[in-house]
Write a protein that holds these residues in place. Structure first.
Motif, PDB file in Angstrom:
ATOM      1  N   CYS A 199       0.825  -1.203   0.000  1.00 20.37           N
ATOM      2  CA  CYS A 199       0.000   0.000   0.000  1.00 20.37           C
ATOM      3  C   CYS A 199       0.863   1.258   0.000  1.00 20.37           C
ATOM      4  CB  CYS A 199      -0.935  -0.006   1.205  1.00 20.37           C
ATOM      5  SG  CYS A 199      -2.020  -1.432   1.242  1.00 20.37           S
ATOM      6  N   GLY A 200       2.025   1.173  -0.597  1.00 22.16           N
ATOM      7  CA  GLY A 200       2.868   2.352  -0.772  1.00 22.16           C
ATOM      8  C   GLY A 200       3.526   2.856   0.497  1.00 22.16           C
ATOM      9  N   ARG A 206      -0.596   4.237   2.329  1.00 18.95           N
ATOM     10  CA  ARG A 206      -1.542   5.175   1.715  1.00 18.95           C
ATOM     11  C   ARG A 206      -2.940   4.882   2.230  1.00 18.95           C
ATOM     12  NH1 ARG A 206       1.452   4.444  -3.334  1.00 18.95           N
ATOM     13  NH2 ARG A 206       0.090   2.668  -3.729  1.00 18.95           N
ATOM     14  N   ASP A 253      -5.287   3.629  -0.566  1.00 18.21           N
ATOM     15  CA  ASP A 253      -4.844   2.512  -1.398  1.00 18.21           C
ATOM     16  C   ASP A 253      -5.919   1.425  -1.460  1.00 18.21           C
ATOM     17  OD1 ASP A 253      -1.818   1.609  -2.444  1.00 18.21           O
ATOM     18  OD2 ASP A 253      -3.258  -0.037  -2.175  1.00 18.21           O
ATOM     19  N   ARG A 277      -5.449  -1.405   0.943  1.00 18.18           N
ATOM     20  CA  ARG A 277      -5.328  -1.168   2.389  1.00 18.18           C
ATOM     21  C   ARG A 277      -6.486  -1.831   3.147  1.00 18.18           C
ATOM     22  NH1 ARG A 277      -7.410   1.919   6.259  1.00 18.18           N
ATOM     23  NH2 ARG A 277      -8.637   3.274   4.927  1.00 18.18           N
TER      24      ARG A 277
END
Lengths: 178, 122
Positions: free
Chosen positions: A84-85, A105, A108, A111
């Motif tokens: 999720c970055g 994020r 995301d 997520r």
């Protein structure tokens, strides 16, 4: 693990297993900045750098080298956070405690939802009544705060958190979140 | 919050804890490791505590543990009473409530959720 709150419980259990007397959870949801941050700080026995590396490389390490399944969940959370970055960082000092930071994020697609944070705190503070469990959850300017030590103090000496009265008091304290 | 702050609290807390500590008639140990949590141990724990509260029980101690080594049967818990330990597995919140209302309150094991002792599996 399909809830952030379940990861929080998992990390909290690591802290309890490490002999922590205090577990402090902070969750910040900044929707505007598209960021979710989770921090869990404990005063358990801590880990040396090698142990931290083992925990984080759980999936890549040789199965035969694993002595005990310690903190498998941290590798799972790291995987989720990176997808999720975000990421996961462990700061730990032997004999002093451990701090786990995870971020990702907020928007995301992958997520996991925050999930039931109240049930996580309920399970943790009633299952380990000798541990002080604190949690702060911030989202868009609203703040929820829980502290099991305050609940215990309000109950007075001689009344366990695990007694019927204690359970009700914990539930009331958790019910105050929006 | 800094680690050093927590450090200071710990000594005080350790003292506090040693002053409590009393042995209850019943002890329930819930497996709350990663596999237990993933399988639903949190909801089982909630059901246990809700039922203890509903039945006004003062003689039950509940503890969490990392893993009872029975991952295939998660969620798992162990009920200890006098010299006997009973393992329950593949639990649901409903099963957890039954363990309180039938086993703890009436002394009758909830047979359909009982699993063998670990040594029997080896």
């Amino acid at each position: 693990m399909d809830e952030i709150a379940l990861h929080v419980l998992d990390i909290g259990m690591n802290a309890v297993a490490a002999g922590a007397r205090h577990v402090v959870v902070t969750i910040v949801e900044d929707v505007e900045k598209d960021r979710l941050e989770i921090r869990v700080v404990d005063d358990g026995k801590g880990m040396d750098p090698e142990q931290v590396r083992d925990v984080l490389e759980r999936f890549s390490s040789d199965k035969a080298q694993r002595k005990r399944p310690i903190a498998l969940g941290l590798a799972l959370l790291r995987q989720t956070a990176e997808k999720c970055g975000g990421g996961l960082r462990i700061t730990s000092t032997p004999g002093r405690g451990t701090q786990v930071d995870a971020w990702m994020r907020h928007r995301d697609y992958d997520r996991p939802p925050l999930g039931n944070l109240a049930d996580t705190l309920f399970a943790l503070c009633l299952g380990a009544p000798e541990v002080d469990v604190q949690c702060t959850h911030q989202k868009n300017g609203t703040v929820f705060h829980f502290d099991s030590a305050q609940v215990r103090q309000a109950l007075g000496p001689g009344v366990s958190l695990q007694s019927p009265e204690g359970v009700r008091a914990v539930r009331r304290a958790l019910g105050s979140r929006e | 919050m800094k680690l050093s702050d927590l450090q200071q609290w710990r000594d005080r807390a350790v003292r506090d804890v040693s002053m409590r500590g009393e042995r209850k008639e019943w002890r329930i140990v819930v497996s709350m490791g990663t596999s237990g949590i993933a399988a639903g141990a949190r909801d089982v724990m909630r059901a246990l505590m809700d039922e203890i509260e509903r039945q006004e029980l003062e003689n039950v101690e509940v503890a969490l543990t990392g893993s009872l080594g029975l991952d295939d049967f998660e969620p798992v818990l162990r009920v200890e009473h006098q010299d006997e330990s009973v393992f329950y597995g593949r639990l649901t919140p409903e099963a957890a409530r039954s363990i309180i209302s039938e086993h703890v309150c009436q002394g009758r094991k909830v047979e359909r959720f009982v699993i063998g002792l670990p040594k029997e599996r080896e």
